[in-house]
Design a protein around this motif. Structure first.
Motif, short mmCIF file in Angstrom:
data_model
loop_
_atom_site.label_atom_id
_atom_site.label_comp_id
_atom_site.label_asym_id
_atom_site.label_seq_id
_atom_site.Cartn_x
_atom_site.Cartn_y
_atom_site.Cartn_z
N LYS A 41 0.82 -1.21 0.00
CA LYS A 41 0.00 0.00 0.00
C LYS A 41 0.86 1.26 0.00
O LYS A 41 0.55 2.25 -0.68
N GLN A 42 1.95 1.22 0.78
CA GLN A 42 2.84 2.38 0.82
C GLN A 42 3.51 2.63 -0.53
O GLN A 42 3.69 3.78 -0.95
N THR A 43 3.89 1.53 -1.22
CA THR A 43 4.53 1.71 -2.54
C THR A 43 3.53 2.26 -3.55
O THR A 43 3.88 3.08 -4.41
N GLU A 44 2.26 1.81 -3.47
CA GLU A 44 1.24 2.32 -4.38
C GLU A 44 1.02 3.81 -4.16
O GLU A 44 0.89 4.58 -5.12
N GLN A 45 1.01 4.21 -2.88
CA GLN A 45 0.84 5.64 -2.58
C GLN A 45 2.03 6.44 -3.10
O GLN A 45 1.86 7.52 -3.69
N LEU A 83 9.48 -4.47 -3.06
CA LEU A 83 8.56 -5.53 -2.65
C LEU A 83 9.22 -6.91 -2.75
O LEU A 83 9.05 -7.76 -1.87
N GLN A 84 9.98 -7.13 -3.83
CA GLN A 84 10.66 -8.42 -3.99
C GLN A 84 11.66 -8.65 -2.86
O GLN A 84 11.72 -9.74 -2.28
N ASN A 85 12.45 -7.63 -2.55
CA ASN A 85 13.43 -7.76 -1.47
C ASN A 85 12.75 -7.98 -0.12
O ASN A 85 13.23 -8.77 0.71
N TYR A 86 11.66 -7.29 0.09
CA TYR A 86 10.94 -7.40 1.37
C TYR A 86 10.39 -8.82 1.54
O TYR A 86 10.60 -9.46 2.59
N GLU A 87 9.71 -9.31 0.51
CA GLU A 87 9.13 -10.66 0.60
C GLU A 87 10.22 -11.72 0.69
O GLU A 87 10.08 -12.70 1.44
#
Length: 671
Positions: A635-639, A655-659
């Motif tokens: 959600k933060q990346t979309e914002q 997102l890839q690194n986070y997951e």
């Protein structure tokens, strides 16, 4: 340093000449240092590493050093082959088992059980003791399933049992212990459910002995017996006046946490007699603390306990068992002394003294000799595991090339430079105090604005260079002046290591426990660095700065220079008891990877692999849901995309690194 001056100023040519002269001197010093290191390397032997790290003292018969300078492990002691620990670690890393890595050698566990039982068998034969020995392993020392299952399996030929100190440990013991004739000692605080469960275990063919720790438990046992119609085997734990020594001395004696005083014990006997259950009282138990380093303390305790035992027989109790508890020590520093990290006796001395004292007391009072029980968890479990971890980086007090100094530099810098140049074997003590004085003056000048930050940096470099030069001279002296004794510690490097002290060695932080720590390779090279170890946690206590030594404790560990781009492996030994289960999730560093190794005629086989915690798992321990976390980041990346603060490619990479991170080991990767 004399220079020809022109109207009070130094020409550019003369400054270059001064710097060139300084560079030549520095180069000569560096060449001398390189030659000295070469000579040291030539003269350094494997035997020097054995002596330095005291591996023969604490490691025999399981650990030694081979001709390649690698630590070797002989899991079966003198009776079997050996493994190169360094090569084993490299092979395990190729199997995607990252460091830190806990390696358990099941053969060592088996060997420790066999040795303990052999020592008691020999003592029983030597003193013609009419009873037998039935050891138990206290589950609290290491509750991990594979270890407990192995221990039960290895203990079958000796009817080796288990000791439970809590309800969860009782659950483990009941489900795991299936050896006919082995004992299940039930210690710890008890409630109705605990006592009923232990009694009902008799119906399964087990031999549970419920040890009364508090007077209230007597009536609970009586009530449970009447309810179930089961005649239990009961014991009492005595608070001896004899106290242990070392770390756990304060937990024993008349004010100990557990056990009954003599008046309370008499009251328990009376209550059981009134209930018609005095015949159920069959065991006396005592515990004078863990890691008893002096055999004289053990003798005193056995003598007192033996007298209590025979007196209970005279009072009408149907006594059959004497449980001497734990306390059999491990020689962590190899000194074989009564220092708290050592012991001044061996396993055979321990067994001999127990058997001899109990026999003498029973013969004097014409009392049948009891079955002897010990709860020697530390002595059984400590040796079987090795924690291997790598060095990530280092911090040195003396870094970079020695700065050159000219007549145009500030006087304080020239004074430090001249002090450095003048240091020799005759004046190093005086030079040390001069260097300290000039450094303090430099800091004072900086604080008042008379010295630039660049000049202060140069002053500190010169100061540490003086200390390093003095340190090398001090190491060659037979006598070290008092004011220079802390120099080794002051000059110590910091080696940043890939582990959490709070997870893997909590006792080093909590009670200053000493464990042998040493490199597992490069032991054919001289370890020229002196260092303390700092772990990954953001905690100033996350360090190890006490190490074993022939003089008991030293503040630094001798290590090899850290080479960028090359792995440097260290091992922590004898930490197989308590550490694995007492570790905490400080900074959310989780359990390490664990592998069980068994020796085979062709080398070794991997019996079990237990993967260490992932970030997802440790986050769940503190009530975070990984899917919720990922959704929050999405959600933060979309914002951020909408507000054009991040590109689409950047958002996807984040997102890839986070997951990916959530699925990975909590420790740092070598890649």
């Amino acid at each position: 340093m004399e220079l020809e001056q022109n109207n009070g100023e130094i020409t550019d040519f003369e400054q270059v000449a001064v710097k060139s002269l300084a560079d030549v001197k520095i180069a000569k010093l560096e060449n001398k240092s390189k030659l000295r290191l070469k000579e040291e390397r030539k003269s350094w032997r494997i035997e020097d590493s054995e002596e330095l790290y005291r591996i023969r003292g604490w490691g025999e018969p399981y650990f030694s050093i081979n001709a390649l300078g690698h630590v070797t492990v002989s899991p079966q002691g003198e009776r079997g082959g050996s493994l190169d620990l360094y090569e084993l670690v490299k092979a395990l890393e190729k199997r995607n088992l990252g460091l830190p890595l806990l390696i358990r050698f099941s053969d060592i566990l088996e060997d420790r059980i066999e040795r303990l039982n052999a020592c008691f068998a020999k003592a029983i034969a030597r003193y013609n003791y009419p009873g037998v020995y039935r050891g138990v392993f206290p589950v609290k020392c290491n509750q991990h399933r594979h270890l407990v299952e192995n221990l039960v399996r290895f203990g079958q030929p000796f009817q080796f049992g288990l000791e439970a100190g809590s309800k969860p440990e009782l659950m483990i013991a009941l489900a795991t212990l299936k050896t006919p004739g082995s004992l299940l000692i039930c210690n710890g605080y008890k409630d109705k459910e605990y006592i009923e469960t232990a009694m009902l275990a008799q119906r399964l063919g087990q031999t549970p002995i419920i040890v009364i720790e508090q007077l209230e438990e007597v009536q609970m046992a009586i009530a449970a017996s009447r309810k179930l119609g089961i005649e239990p085997v009961l014991g009492v734990r005595a608070k001896l006046t004899c106290k242990g020594i070392g770390q756990w001395a304060s937990t024993t004696g008349e004010r100990a946490k557990f056990g009954l005083s003599i008046p309370e014990m008499i009251r328990a006997v009376d209550e059981l007699r009134e209930a018609g259950m005095l015949n159920c009282l069959q065991l006396l138990h005592f515990h004078i603390g863990s890691q008893i380093s002096s055999i004289s303390v053990i003798k005193d305790a056995i003598r007192e306990a033996s007298q209590i035992y025979v007196e209970l027989v005279k009072l009408g109790a149907a006594m059959k068992y004497l449980d001497v508890g734990g306390g059999l020590a491990v020689d962590y520093d190899g000194s074989k002394t009564n220092f708290h990290a050592s012991k001044n006796y061996n396993m055979q001395n321990y067994a001999n003294d127990i058997v001899a004292e109990v026999k003498e007391a029973c013969e004097e009072r014409n009392v049948p000799a009891p079955t002897l029980i010990s709860e020697s968890g530390r002595a059984i479990a400590s040796h079987q595991s090795v924690l291997v971890f790598d060095v990530l980086s280092t911090s040195e007090v003396c870094t970079g090339a020695l700065p050159s100094v000219s007549e145009s530099d500030h006087l304080i810098l020239r004074n430090l430079w001249e002090t450095y140049q003048s240091i020799n074997a005759e004046n190093f003590q005086e030079a040390y105090h001069d260097a300290i004085q000039f450094k303090d003056e430099a800091i004072s000048l900086f604080n008042f604005g008379y010295l630039s930050i660049t000049e202060r940096a140069k002053a500190e470099q010169l100061y540490w260079a003086c200390c390093e030069k003095i340190q090398n001279l001090v190491r060659q002296q037979n006598y070290i002046p008092d004011d220079l004794k802390d120099l080794e510690n002051i000059m110590a490097s910091i080696y940043y290591v890939n582990l959490s002290v709070f997870q893997s060695a909590p006792d080093t932080w909590a009670i200053n426990q000493l464990f042998p720590i040493m490199p597992i390779h490069r032991l054919d090279e001289p370890p020229t660095q002196r260092a303390t170890l700092a772990d990954l946690t953001c905690d100033s206590d996350g360090k190890i700065d006490k190490f074993i030594d022939k003089l008991k404790v030293k503040p630094v560990l001798e290590l090899h220079p850290f080479k960028r781009g090359e792995r440097y492996y260290l091992g922590m030994f004898l930490a197989g008891a308590y550490q694995e289960i007492m570790g905490s999730l400080h900074n959310l560093f989780g359990h390490t990877n664990v592998v069980h190794i068994k020796l085979t005629p062709k080398g070794y086989q991997i019996e079990h692999v237990v993967r260490g915690d992932t970030m997802k798992e440790v986050l769940s321990y503190v009530q975070y849901d990984s899917e919720d976390l990922v959704e929050s980041i999405r959600k933060q990346t979309e914002q951020a995309l909408q507000e054009k603060r991040i590109t689409l490619e950047e958002s996807q990479l984040l997102l890839q690194n986070y997951e990916r991170s959530l699925q990975r080991y909590t420790y740092l990767s070598a890649n």
